[in-house]
Scaffold this motif. Sequence first.
Motif, PDB file in Angstrom:
ATOM      1  N   SER A   1      45.877  39.687  40.372  1.00  0.00           N
ATOM      2  CA  SER A   1      44.753  39.218  39.563  1.00  0.00           C
ATOM      3  C   SER A   1      43.778  40.364  39.367  1.00  0.00           C
ATOM      4  O   SER A   1      43.991  41.468  39.861  1.00  0.00           O
ATOM      5  N   GLN A   2      42.712  40.104  38.646  1.00  0.00           N
ATOM      6  CA  GLN A   2      41.660  41.098  38.434  1.00  0.00           C
ATOM      7  C   GLN A   2      40.355  40.654  39.075  1.00  0.00           C
ATOM      8  O   GLN A   2      39.291  41.152  38.742  1.00  0.00           O
ATOM      9  N   CYS A   3      40.432  39.707  40.013  1.00  0.00           N
ATOM     10  CA  CYS A   3      39.229  39.151  40.639  1.00  0.00           C
ATOM     11  C   CYS A   3      38.933  39.867  41.961  1.00  0.00           C
ATOM     12  O   CYS A   3      39.798  39.928  42.844  1.00  0.00           O
ATOM     13  N   VAL A   4      37.746  40.383  42.097  1.00  0.00           N
ATOM     14  CA  VAL A   4      37.317  41.036  43.338  1.00  0.00           C
ATOM     15  C   VAL A   4      36.992  39.960  44.375  1.00  0.00           C
ATOM     16  O   VAL A   4      36.261  39.010  44.088  1.00  0.00           O
ATOM     17  N   ASN A   5      37.542  40.100  45.587  1.00  0.00           N
ATOM     18  CA  ASN A   5      37.257  39.133  46.651  1.00  0.00           C
ATOM     19  C   ASN A   5      36.507  39.748  47.828  1.00  0.00           C
ATOM     20  O   ASN A   5      36.213  39.065  48.802  1.00  0.00           O
ATOM     21  N   LEU A   6      36.209  41.052  47.758  1.00  0.00           N
ATOM     22  CA  LEU A   6      35.414  41.698  48.799  1.00  0.00           C
ATOM     23  C   LEU A   6      34.703  42.904  48.207  1.00  0.00           C
ATOM     24  O   LEU A   6      35.325  43.743  47.562  1.00  0.00           O
ATOM     25  N   VAL A   7      33.396  42.978  48.448  1.00  0.00           N
ATOM     26  CA  VAL A   7      32.577  44.098  47.976  1.00  0.00           C
ATOM     27  C   VAL A   7      32.029  44.834  49.197  1.00  0.00           C
ATOM     28  O   VAL A   7      31.393  44.223  50.066  1.00  0.00           O
ATOM     29  N   ASN A   8      32.307  46.137  49.277  1.00  0.00           N
ATOM     30  CA  ASN A   8      31.761  46.984  50.343  1.00  0.00           C
ATOM     31  C   ASN A   8      30.770  47.967  49.728  1.00  0.00           C
ATOM     32  O   ASN A   8      31.093  48.645  48.748  1.00  0.00           O
ATOM     33  N   VAL A   9      29.578  48.035  50.317  1.00  0.00           N
ATOM     34  CA  VAL A   9      28.511  48.890  49.776  1.00  0.00           C
ATOM     35  C   VAL A   9      28.013  49.834  50.873  1.00  0.00           C
ATOM     36  O   VAL A   9      27.694  49.389  51.987  1.00  0.00           O
ATOM     37  N   GLN A  10      27.967  51.121  50.556  1.00  0.00           N
ATOM     38  CA  GLN A  10      27.306  52.113  51.401  1.00  0.00           C
ATOM     39  C   GLN A  10      25.966  52.433  50.753  1.00  0.00           C
ATOM     40  O   GLN A  10      25.912  52.779  49.572  1.00  0.00           O
ATOM     41  N   GLN A  11      24.890  52.310  51.518  1.00  0.00           N
ATOM     42  CA  GLN A  11      23.560  52.516  50.951  1.00  0.00           C
ATOM     43  C   GLN A  11      22.635  53.120  52.000  1.00  0.00           C
ATOM     44  O   GLN A  11      22.959  53.162  53.184  1.00  0.00           O
TER      45      GLN A  11
END
Length: 310
Positions: free
Chosen positions: A294-304
């Motif tokens: 699929s093209q659906c993101v199921n996890l977002v990881n952010v470095q900030q």
Amino acid sequence: MEGTTQKNAIQNGSRNRVYIYVLLAVLVLAVFFLLMKLFFSSRTLNAHLLKDEIFLNENLVYTDNTPGAGKWMWEFGDGALSNAQNGFYRFKKAGTYLVRLTVDDKLQQQFAVVVKDTVATPVMDSIRITGPTSGTTREQLRLEAEGDAQNFEWSFGETGRVDVKGRTAFYTYNTPGKYRVALRTERSALPVYFLLTITEPDDPLANLVAPGAGAQALKDDFKVKLQNIADGRDFRGNYYYLVRKYLCNGERTKTEAQDETGQKSSDFYSYCIGLTFSKGIIIDEVSLSVVPNSQCVNLVNVQQHRLTQH
């Protein structure tokens, strides 16, 4: 006699100079107040609500980014007030409310907010609808019925008739607008309702990245939109762009953010709301995990990281 005349002339001249000074002072003050009036009248409000249709158990999130503003008054239409620039409010009763913001005692903007009862749907035979709350025309939407029933009839509010039968419903809208989807089952004479907002697909924020772009371009696009939210720019536009384009309308997608204080896990909605209340957040890197096939993101990881204050 000549001395008296000369004395009177001097007094008249002094009096005339006083009048001139007073007149000049009045003119200066008038010009000053006119400039101030023009300055304040030229400002426009830059306020928004995250959603204008919410449930009773859901917060109304509000924010204002009006340039030069120093005083706020939010009136929520039920007697409650807030002097905060940004925040959230929870209504106690369902209904339609007129929310008004007054900035610096001069600028005003009003929002109509619909608060829906969250008790009716689950109580009514435990039948409920799950799926996205928004979409675009010519996009196939999928809604699911949950609960103990055998017969399902869906009316999507565009044709005025039953559009789909079955527990799973697929439907494509042709016209933008707000639609109330009605689901009827044999469990109750009354339908269960679900609200959908449909817009045109040519949103100015949409399709900024070509579908065939590489993974790095997609991550960079995601990063730019998050930074816009962190900087206080058009929360609604940037947030829903990411939700619709990458998360398949999954506002509760798991999101993990790491900074100098450690790692925190939340859902995407809560993470973005947190960005609006933080100051000096810099998004360094974004990585996305996609559901297989699929093209659906199921996890977002952010470095900030947070800018240090000197």
